[in-house]
Motif scaffolding. Sequence first.
Motif, PDB file in Angstrom:
ATOM      1  N   GLY A 167       0.763  -1.195   0.147  1.00 46.43           N
ATOM      2  CA  GLY A 167       0.105  -0.009   0.033  1.00 46.43           C
ATOM      3  C   GLY A 167       0.846   1.563   0.001  1.00 46.43           C
ATOM      4  O   GLY A 167       0.215   2.351   0.425  1.00 46.43           O
ATOM      5  N   LEU A 168       2.205   1.097  -0.595  1.00 47.37           N
ATOM      6  CA  LEU A 168       2.790   2.516  -0.852  1.00 47.37           C
ATOM      7  C   LEU A 168       2.961   3.092  -2.264  1.00 47.37           C
ATOM      8  O   LEU A 168       2.431   2.383  -3.067  1.00 47.37           O
ATOM      9  N   THR A 169       2.858   4.388  -2.104  1.00 47.71           N
ATOM     10  CA  THR A 169       3.011   4.917  -3.562  1.00 47.71           C
ATOM     11  C   THR A 169       4.556   4.915  -4.031  1.00 47.71           C
ATOM     12  O   THR A 169       5.607   4.888  -3.060  1.00 47.71           O
ATOM     13  N   GLN A 170       4.943   5.284  -5.339  1.00 43.91           N
ATOM     14  CA  GLN A 170       6.012   5.323  -5.522  1.00 43.91           C
ATOM     15  C   GLN A 170       6.889   6.533  -4.944  1.00 43.91           C
ATOM     16  O   GLN A 170       8.124   6.434  -4.569  1.00 43.91           O
ATOM     17  N   ALA A 171       6.086   7.626  -4.684  1.00 44.14           N
ATOM     18  CA  ALA A 171       6.706   8.989  -3.823  1.00 44.14           C
ATOM     19  C   ALA A 171       7.082   8.386  -2.532  1.00 44.14           C
ATOM     20  O   ALA A 171       8.056   8.849  -2.097  1.00 44.14           O
ATOM     21  N   GLU A 172       6.426   7.613  -1.980  1.00 47.26           N
ATOM     22  CA  GLU A 172       6.622   7.407  -0.476  1.00 47.26           C
ATOM     23  C   GLU A 172       7.869   6.443  -0.561  1.00 47.26           C
ATOM     24  O   GLU A 172       8.695   6.614   0.455  1.00 47.26           O
ATOM     25  N   VAL A 173       7.757   5.444  -1.581  1.00 47.84           N
ATOM     26  CA  VAL A 173       8.987   4.586  -1.434  1.00 47.84           C
ATOM     27  C   VAL A 173      10.346   5.427  -1.492  1.00 47.84           C
ATOM     28  O   VAL A 173      11.559   5.155  -1.150  1.00 47.84           O
ATOM     29  N   ALA A 174      10.167   6.216  -2.774  1.00 47.81           N
ATOM     30  CA  ALA A 174      11.523   7.017  -3.231  1.00 47.81           C
ATOM     31  C   ALA A 174      11.900   7.876  -2.046  1.00 47.81           C
ATOM     32  O   ALA A 174      13.068   8.046  -1.782  1.00 47.81           O
ATOM     33  N   GLU A 175      10.931   8.669  -1.307  1.00 47.70           N
ATOM     34  CA  GLU A 175      11.233   9.618  -0.211  1.00 47.70           C
ATOM     35  C   GLU A 175      12.109   8.787   0.939  1.00 47.70           C
ATOM     36  O   GLU A 175      12.956   9.102   1.380  1.00 47.70           O
ATOM     37  N   GLU A 176      11.438   7.560   1.411  1.00 45.68           N
ATOM     38  CA  GLU A 176      11.919   6.736   2.364  1.00 45.68           C
ATOM     39  C   GLU A 176      13.596   6.230   1.917  1.00 45.68           C
ATOM     40  O   GLU A 176      14.326   5.859   2.576  1.00 45.68           O
ATOM     41  N   ALA A 177      13.550   5.821   0.711  1.00 49.08           N
ATOM     42  CA  ALA A 177      14.894   5.527   0.406  1.00 49.08           C
ATOM     43  C   ALA A 177      16.018   6.322  -0.188  1.00 49.08           C
ATOM     44  O   ALA A 177      17.275   6.207  -0.779  1.00 49.08           O
ATOM     45  N   ASP A 178      15.438   7.723  -0.032  1.00 47.92           N
ATOM     46  CA  ASP A 178      16.271   8.926  -0.317  1.00 47.92           C
ATOM     47  C   ASP A 178      16.876   8.858  -1.897  1.00 47.92           C
ATOM     48  O   ASP A 178      17.954   9.065  -2.074  1.00 47.92           O
ATOM     49  N   ILE A 179      15.777   8.384  -2.774  1.00 45.68           N
ATOM     50  CA  ILE A 179      16.148   8.695  -3.993  1.00 45.68           C
ATOM     51  C   ILE A 179      14.836   9.391  -4.623  1.00 45.68           C
ATOM     52  O   ILE A 179      13.954   9.713  -4.157  1.00 45.68           O
ATOM     53  N   ASP A 211      11.769  10.523  -6.997  1.00 41.03           N
ATOM     54  CA  ASP A 211      10.314   9.973  -7.451  1.00 41.03           C
ATOM     55  C   ASP A 211      10.835   9.483  -9.012  1.00 41.03           C
ATOM     56  O   ASP A 211      10.349   8.207  -9.271  1.00 41.03           O
ATOM     57  N   ARG A 212      11.591  10.113  -9.833  1.00 46.21           N
ATOM     58  CA  ARG A 212      11.601   9.837 -11.221  1.00 46.21           C
ATOM     59  C   ARG A 212      12.639   8.640 -11.370  1.00 46.21           C
ATOM     60  O   ARG A 212      12.367   7.601 -11.776  1.00 46.21           O
ATOM     61  N   THR A 213      13.648   8.546 -10.357  1.00 42.15           N
ATOM     62  CA  THR A 213      14.565   7.546 -10.497  1.00 42.15           C
ATOM     63  C   THR A 213      13.980   6.257 -10.035  1.00 42.15           C
ATOM     64  O   THR A 213      13.863   5.047 -10.547  1.00 42.15           O
ATOM     65  N   TYR A 214      12.881   6.286  -8.827  1.00 41.61           N
ATOM     66  CA  TYR A 214      12.208   5.005  -8.483  1.00 41.61           C
ATOM     67  C   TYR A 214      11.190   4.589  -9.441  1.00 41.61           C
ATOM     68  O   TYR A 214      11.191   3.239  -9.889  1.00 41.61           O
ATOM     69  N   ALA A 215      10.575   5.395 -10.246  1.00 36.60           N
ATOM     70  CA  ALA A 215       9.606   5.183 -11.326  1.00 36.60           C
ATOM     71  C   ALA A 215      10.342   4.432 -12.588  1.00 36.60           C
ATOM     72  O   ALA A 215      10.012   3.535 -12.874  1.00 36.60           O
ATOM     73  N   ASP A 216      11.524   4.930 -12.789  1.00 35.86           N
ATOM     74  CA  ASP A 216      12.393   4.280 -13.703  1.00 35.86           C
ATOM     75  C   ASP A 216      12.752   2.838 -13.349  1.00 35.86           C
ATOM     76  O   ASP A 216      12.969   1.927 -14.092  1.00 35.86           O
ATOM     77  N   GLU A 235      11.248   0.844 -11.335  1.00 35.65           N
ATOM     78  CA  GLU A 235       9.909   0.022 -11.490  1.00 35.65           C
ATOM     79  C   GLU A 235       9.886  -0.184 -12.865  1.00 35.65           C
ATOM     80  O   GLU A 235       9.315  -1.455 -13.354  1.00 35.65           O
ATOM     81  N   ARG A 236       9.909   0.465 -13.958  1.00 38.35           N
ATOM     82  CA  ARG A 236       9.716   0.306 -15.251  1.00 38.35           C
ATOM     83  C   ARG A 236      10.732  -0.621 -15.830  1.00 38.35           C
ATOM     84  O   ARG A 236      10.725  -0.957 -16.771  1.00 38.35           O
ATOM     85  N   GLY A 237      12.032  -0.635 -15.223  1.00 36.56           N
ATOM     86  CA  GLY A 237      13.031  -1.502 -15.578  1.00 36.56           C
ATOM     87  C   GLY A 237      13.857  -0.728 -16.561  1.00 36.56           C
ATOM     88  O   GLY A 237      14.507  -1.398 -17.444  1.00 36.56           O
ATOM     89  N   THR A 238      13.901   0.607 -16.625  1.00 38.47           N
ATOM     90  CA  THR A 238      14.642   1.111 -17.739  1.00 38.47           C
ATOM     91  C   THR A 238      16.068   1.717 -17.194  1.00 38.47           C
ATOM     92  O   THR A 238      16.750   2.212 -18.078  1.00 38.47           O
ATOM     93  N   VAL A 239      16.345   1.421 -15.925  1.00 43.32           N
ATOM     94  CA  VAL A 239      17.816   1.770 -15.318  1.00 43.32           C
ATOM     95  C   VAL A 239      17.964   0.772 -14.390  1.00 43.32           C
ATOM     96  O   VAL A 239      17.448   0.225 -13.878  1.00 43.32           O
ATOM     97  N   ASN A 240      19.510   0.730 -14.138  1.00 41.33           N
ATOM     98  CA  ASN A 240      20.120  -0.284 -13.568  1.00 41.33           C
ATOM     99  C   ASN A 240      20.394   0.475 -12.247  1.00 41.33           C
ATOM    100  O   ASN A 240      20.184   1.732 -12.203  1.00 41.33           O
ATOM    101  N   MET A 241      20.181  -0.031 -10.855  1.00 43.10           N
ATOM    102  CA  MET A 241      20.403   0.618  -9.605  1.00 43.10           C
ATOM    103  C   MET A 241      21.807   0.184  -8.881  1.00 43.10           C
ATOM    104  O   MET A 241      22.109  -1.053  -9.227  1.00 43.10           O
TER     105      MET A 241
END
Length: 109
Positions: free
Chosen positions: A21-33, A35-40, A42-48
């Motif tokens: 039940g988390l949003t992408q923005a919530e995960v990104a904020e908590e992971a300190d990255i 929003d755009r990076t986290y969305a990418d 999840e889309r599988g368009t970037v390596n982390m």
Amino acid sequence: MLIFDFHAIGNKLYTIRRRIGLTQAEVAEEADISDRTYADIERGTVNMRMETLLRICNVLHITPDEILTEDSPNFTPRQDEILQRLDACSSKDRETALRLLSVYLQSLD
């Protein structure tokens, strides 16, 4: 078996994030990255980086194995139904349901 397909990893992250039940923005904020990076991710368009992976796993309360391996559980139809019903709940109701389940399971011991 390890997964090297970034799209498959992203799909797993998406599924786990939605299930809890988390949003992408919530995960990104908590992971300190961003929003755009986290969305990418999840889309599988970037390596982390490994550090980023570990921070995301920490936010989602999972181990890296859960997204980097192909061992996916085979749920029964009843288990799938329960997961779908939990997905449809608000985060507050989901947390209450999980606490009730935990109390019930502890009473079985």
